[in-house]
Scaffold this motif. Structure first.
Motif, PDB file in Angstrom:
ATOM      1  N   ARG A   1      -6.450   4.229   0.931  1.00 30.71           N
ATOM      2  CA  ARG A   1      -6.288   2.768   0.845  1.00 30.71           C
ATOM      3  C   ARG A   1      -6.393   2.131   2.225  1.00 30.71           C
ATOM      4  O   ARG A   1      -7.035   1.090   2.405  1.00 30.71           O
ATOM      5  CB  ARG A   1      -4.939   2.407   0.228  1.00 30.71           C
ATOM      6  N   LYS A   2      -5.746   2.767   3.178  1.00 27.92           N
ATOM      7  CA  LYS A   2      -5.750   2.261   4.548  1.00 27.92           C
ATOM      8  C   LYS A   2      -7.179   2.273   5.115  1.00 27.92           C
ATOM      9  O   LYS A   2      -7.633   1.298   5.722  1.00 27.92           O
ATOM     10  CB  LYS A   2      -4.811   3.135   5.402  1.00 27.92           C
TER      11      LYS A   2
ATOM     12  N   ASN B   1      -9.989   2.241   3.391  1.00 31.56           N
ATOM     13  CA  ASN B   1     -10.777   1.238   2.665  1.00 31.56           C
ATOM     14  C   ASN B   1     -10.545  -0.159   3.222  1.00 31.56           C
ATOM     15  O   ASN B   1     -11.485  -0.944   3.365  1.00 31.56           O
ATOM     16  CB  ASN B   1     -10.457   1.264   1.169  1.00 31.56           C
ATOM     17  N   LYS B   2      -9.297  -0.485   3.536  1.00 32.86           N
ATOM     18  CA  LYS B   2      -8.996  -1.800   4.105  1.00 32.86           C
ATOM     19  C   LYS B   2      -9.680  -1.971   5.464  1.00 32.86           C
ATOM     20  O   LYS B   2     -10.214  -3.032   5.771  1.00 32.86           O
ATOM     21  CB  LYS B   2      -7.484  -1.997   4.253  1.00 32.86           C
TER      22      LYS B   2
ATOM     23  N   ASP C   1       0.805  -1.225   0.000  1.00 38.88           N
ATOM     24  CA  ASP C   1       0.000   0.000   0.000  1.00 38.88           C
ATOM     25  C   ASP C   1       0.836   1.272   0.000  1.00 38.88           C
ATOM     26  O   ASP C   1       0.310   2.358  -0.239  1.00 38.88           O
ATOM     27  CB  ASP C   1      -0.945   0.015   1.206  1.00 38.88           C
TER      28      ASP C   1
ATOM     29  N   TYR D   1      -2.544   6.910   0.019  1.00 36.84           N
ATOM     30  CA  TYR D   1      -2.172   5.919   1.027  1.00 36.84           C
ATOM     31  C   TYR D   1      -3.231   5.858   2.129  1.00 36.84           C
ATOM     32  O   TYR D   1      -3.670   4.775   2.529  1.00 36.84           O
ATOM     33  CB  TYR D   1      -0.802   6.259   1.627  1.00 36.84           C
TER      34      TYR D   1
END
Length: 149
Positions: A124-125, A127-128, A73, A121
């Motif tokens: 993405r974090k 979303n995870k 990521d 970044y």
């Protein structure tokens, strides 16, 4: 804790210039080799990695490619004093590089790219984390539906 920005370059002057230009805006880490960079990655949360292409022992692309499985990521930027089309293609294909920039960098431009990369970044974090919460909620719902009243 603020997510870090790591700059890897074998030239100490470049590292010092980078830190001086960006430490007011970002949590900056610097490393004079890929090995030093890897140690920082293992101990700090790094959202953006900027690396020089031409370094002794390992190229920037090889370094980015080597960390990809462990830090997928992290947003990767290749910064080099040489514009080599083969390096550009390798960076994109092998190292999954977000940006390829030529030295000397322009502070305002690089700052904008780092800000954008940190935003990606963080998204993405997030979303995870949301996907994980959704998975747990689905499991909980499945378990509730199995309970007979």
């Amino acid at each position: 804790m603020q997510v870090g920005v790591l700059y890897v370059d074998d030239e100490l002057n470049n590292l010092n210039s980078f830190r001086a230009a960006f430490r007011r805006y970002f949590n900056v880490f610097i490393a004079q080799s890929a090995k030093e960079g890897r140690k920082i990655l293992d101990t700090e949360e790094i959202g953006v990695i900027i690396t020089d292409q031409r370094m002794p022992g390992i190229t920037g692309i090889e370094f980015l490619e080597s960390i990809l499985p462990v830090y997928p990521d992290t947003i990767r930027i290749l910064l080099t004093g040489f514009s080599d089309i083969n390096a550009v293609m390798s960076a994109i294909n092998r190292g999954q590089v977000y940006k390829y920039l030529v030295k000397p960098w322009q502070d305002d431009e690089l700052k904008m790219y780092i800000q954008n990369a940190l935003e990606i970044y963080n998204l993405r974090k997030e979303n995870k984390e949301l996907a994980h919460k959704l998975k747990l909620a689905n499991i909980e719902l499945e378990n509730l539906s199995k309970i007979k009243i």
